[in-house]
Scaffold this motif. Structure first.
Motif, PDB file in Angstrom:
ATOM      1  N   ALA A   1      42.683   3.529   0.339  1.00 48.17           N
ATOM      2  CA  ALA A   1      42.789   4.251   1.665  1.00 48.17           C
ATOM      3  C   ALA A   1      41.289   3.884   2.315  1.00 48.17           C
ATOM      4  N   VAL A   2      41.627   3.730   3.551  1.00 50.52           N
ATOM      5  CA  VAL A   2      40.514   3.503   4.517  1.00 50.52           C
ATOM      6  C   VAL A   2      40.440   4.922   5.476  1.00 50.52           C
ATOM      7  N   VAL A   3      39.456   5.845   5.492  1.00 49.76           N
ATOM      8  CA  VAL A   3      39.526   7.064   5.967  1.00 49.76           C
ATOM      9  C   VAL A   3      38.446   7.054   7.106  1.00 49.76           C
ATOM     10  N   ASN A   4      38.922   7.343   8.322  1.00 48.81           N
ATOM     11  CA  ASN A   4      37.963   7.850   9.553  1.00 48.81           C
ATOM     12  C   ASN A   4      37.131   9.093   9.204  1.00 48.81           C
ATOM     13  N   ALA A   5      35.904   9.067   9.861  1.00 50.10           N
ATOM     14  CA  ALA A   5      35.015  10.389   9.564  1.00 50.10           C
ATOM     15  C   ALA A   5      35.700  11.480  10.239  1.00 50.10           C
ATOM     16  N   ASN A   6      36.787  11.677  10.775  1.00 46.93           N
ATOM     17  CA  ASN A   6      37.335  12.851  11.111  1.00 46.93           C
ATOM     18  C   ASN A   6      38.494  13.260  10.175  1.00 46.93           C
ATOM     19  N   GLY A   7      38.611  12.252   9.070  1.00 51.62           N
ATOM     20  CA  GLY A   7      39.835  12.496   8.174  1.00 51.62           C
ATOM     21  C   GLY A   7      40.872  11.945   8.212  1.00 51.62           C
ATOM     22  N   THR A   8      41.439  11.180   9.263  1.00 56.21           N
ATOM     23  CA  THR A   8      42.436  10.635   9.640  1.00 56.21           C
ATOM     24  C   THR A   8      42.602   9.507   8.806  1.00 56.21           C
TER      25      THR A   8
ATOM     26  N   THR B   1      42.865  14.073   4.594  1.00 54.76           N
ATOM     27  CA  THR B   1      42.696  15.238   5.581  1.00 54.76           C
ATOM     28  C   THR B   1      40.982  15.662   5.451  1.00 54.76           C
ATOM     29  N   ARG B   2      40.374  16.081   6.216  1.00 55.24           N
ATOM     30  CA  ARG B   2      39.089  16.427   6.439  1.00 55.24           C
ATOM     31  C   ARG B   2      39.225  17.951   6.035  1.00 55.24           C
ATOM     32  N   LEU B   3      38.564  18.607   5.135  1.00 59.74           N
ATOM     33  CA  LEU B   3      38.590  19.983   4.574  1.00 59.74           C
ATOM     34  C   LEU B   3      37.612  20.613   5.007  1.00 59.74           C
ATOM     35  N   ALA B   4      36.459  19.902   5.119  1.00 59.97           N
ATOM     36  CA  ALA B   4      35.079  20.509   5.629  1.00 59.97           C
ATOM     37  C   ALA B   4      34.157  19.431   6.119  1.00 59.97           C
ATOM     38  N   LEU B   5      32.874  19.961   6.442  1.00 63.32           N
ATOM     39  CA  LEU B   5      31.854  18.840   6.834  1.00 63.32           C
ATOM     40  C   LEU B   5      31.662  18.274   5.407  1.00 63.32           C
ATOM     41  N   GLY B   6      31.925  16.915   5.581  1.00 62.43           N
ATOM     42  CA  GLY B   6      31.657  16.020   4.566  1.00 62.43           C
ATOM     43  C   GLY B   6      32.500  16.071   3.359  1.00 62.43           C
ATOM     44  N   GLN B   7      33.590  16.786   3.482  1.00 63.54           N
ATOM     45  CA  GLN B   7      34.570  16.970   2.328  1.00 63.54           C
ATOM     46  C   GLN B   7      36.011  16.464   2.818  1.00 63.54           C
ATOM     47  N   TYR B   8      36.704  15.653   2.050  1.00 64.58           N
ATOM     48  CA  TYR B   8      37.953  15.124   2.141  1.00 64.58           C
ATOM     49  C   TYR B   8      38.755  15.190   1.032  1.00 64.58           C
ATOM     50  N   GLN B   9      40.183  15.000   1.395  1.00 63.83           N
ATOM     51  CA  GLN B   9      41.294  15.170   0.098  1.00 63.83           C
ATOM     52  C   GLN B   9      42.084  13.692   0.609  1.00 63.83           C
ATOM     53  N   VAL B  10      42.102  12.866  -0.537  1.00 65.34           N
ATOM     54  CA  VAL B  10      43.120  11.657   0.065  1.00 65.34           C
ATOM     55  C   VAL B  10      44.134  11.761  -1.135  1.00 65.34           C
ATOM     56  N   VAL B  11      45.542  11.691  -0.714  1.00 66.08           N
ATOM     57  CA  VAL B  11      46.634  11.751  -1.476  1.00 66.08           C
ATOM     58  C   VAL B  11      47.365  10.534  -1.616  1.00 66.08           C
ATOM     59  N   PHE B  12      47.698  10.224  -2.756  1.00 67.58           N
ATOM     60  CA  PHE B  12      48.378   8.936  -3.244  1.00 67.58           C
ATOM     61  C   PHE B  12      49.846   9.089  -3.551  1.00 67.58           C
ATOM     62  N   ILE B  13      50.663   8.236  -3.783  1.00 69.75           N
ATOM     63  CA  ILE B  13      52.007   8.396  -4.202  1.00 69.75           C
ATOM     64  C   ILE B  13      52.634   8.792  -5.712  1.00 69.75           C
ATOM     65  N   GLN B  14      51.222   8.544  -6.407  1.00 71.05           N
ATOM     66  CA  GLN B  14      51.665   9.043  -7.641  1.00 71.05           C
ATOM     67  C   GLN B  14      50.532   9.830  -8.425  1.00 71.05           C
ATOM     68  N   ASN B  15      50.517  10.392  -9.357  1.00 67.11           N
ATOM     69  CA  ASN B  15      49.465  11.218 -10.171  1.00 67.11           C
ATOM     70  C   ASN B  15      48.364  10.181 -10.578  1.00 67.11           C
ATOM     71  N   VAL B  16      47.145  10.423 -10.174  1.00 68.32           N
ATOM     72  CA  VAL B  16      46.081   9.745 -10.247  1.00 68.32           C
ATOM     73  C   VAL B  16      45.062  10.416 -11.278  1.00 68.32           C
ATOM     74  N   ALA B  17      45.341  11.492 -11.846  1.00 67.53           N
ATOM     75  CA  ALA B  17      44.281  12.151 -12.473  1.00 67.53           C
ATOM     76  C   ALA B  17      43.538  11.323 -13.722  1.00 67.53           C
ATOM     77  N   SER B  18      44.217  10.249 -14.246  1.00 69.07           N
ATOM     78  CA  SER B  18      43.562   9.707 -15.521  1.00 69.07           C
ATOM     79  C   SER B  18      42.964   8.127 -14.773  1.00 69.07           C
TER      80      SER B  18
ATOM     81  N   GLN C   1      33.160  13.574  -1.323  1.00 67.91           N
ATOM     82  CA  GLN C   1      32.265  14.286  -0.398  1.00 67.91           C
ATOM     83  C   GLN C   1      31.156  13.094   0.171  1.00 67.91           C
ATOM     84  N   THR C   2      30.917  13.566   1.331  1.00 65.99           N
ATOM     85  CA  THR C   2      29.925  12.430   1.965  1.00 65.99           C
ATOM     86  C   THR C   2      28.597  13.220   2.242  1.00 65.99           C
ATOM     87  N   TRP C   3      27.421  12.521   2.353  1.00 65.23           N
ATOM     88  CA  TRP C   3      26.315  13.068   2.933  1.00 65.23           C
ATOM     89  C   TRP C   3      25.421  12.046   3.858  1.00 65.23           C
ATOM     90  N   ASN C   4      24.771  12.433   4.568  1.00 68.05           N
ATOM     91  CA  ASN C   4      23.644  11.408   5.248  1.00 68.05           C
ATOM     92  C   ASN C   4      22.497  11.255   4.240  1.00 68.05           C
TER      93      ASN C   4
END
Length: 145
Positions: A55-62, A73-90, A126-129
């Protein structure tokens, strides 16, 4: 308490509390584990072939683009969620801060990735300066399953 202990206690009380070690709760369809397996699993529970999603994600979460990425999705300042087509837990996650286009100079910063709590097909980013302060940054994420 001694005078020194009181001074330390007072100084600690004046520090703002920032919960940077907690993920916000999962909500919506992602929390329900929406997605389909791209490759059927073997009897051992492993994919029949190794897969790479990105995934290539813009700073606004799109989501700028991706392969196997369902949403970002941008969840909060510097926090994002990226969802894929399958379980990626492992799976293994690799991410880097970078622009979503093919030209320009990306702002510096730091990035961390981990599986998304409550979303088996998700990754929490999570991203930081460069000073360690949460900041919105565009990024590239690769998931090896």
């Amino acid at each position: 308490m001694s005078e020194t202990s009181d001074a330390k206690h007072t100084a600690a009380d004046e520090q703002p509390t920032v919960a940077t070690d907690e993920q916000p709760p999962a909500v919506g369809t992602e929390a329900d584990g929406v997605g389909v397996a791209a490759v059927p699993a073997t009897v051992a529970g492993l994919p029949a072939t190794a897969q790479g999603h990105f995934a290539v994600v813009n700073a606004n979460g799109t989501l700028a683009r991706g392969f196997g990425a369902v949403s970002s999705t941008r969840l909060a300042l510097g926090q994002y969620q990226v969802v894929f087509i399958q379980n990626v837990a492992s799976s293994a996650f690799t991410a880097t801060i970078g622009l979503t286009g093919s030209v320009g100079t990306s702002p510096s910063g730091e990035i961390a990735v981990v599986g998304r709590a409550g979303v088996p097909a998700g990754v929490f980013v999570q991203t930081w300066n460069s000073s360690g302060v949460p900041a919105d940054r565009a990024f590239h994420l690769h998931v090896s399953s």
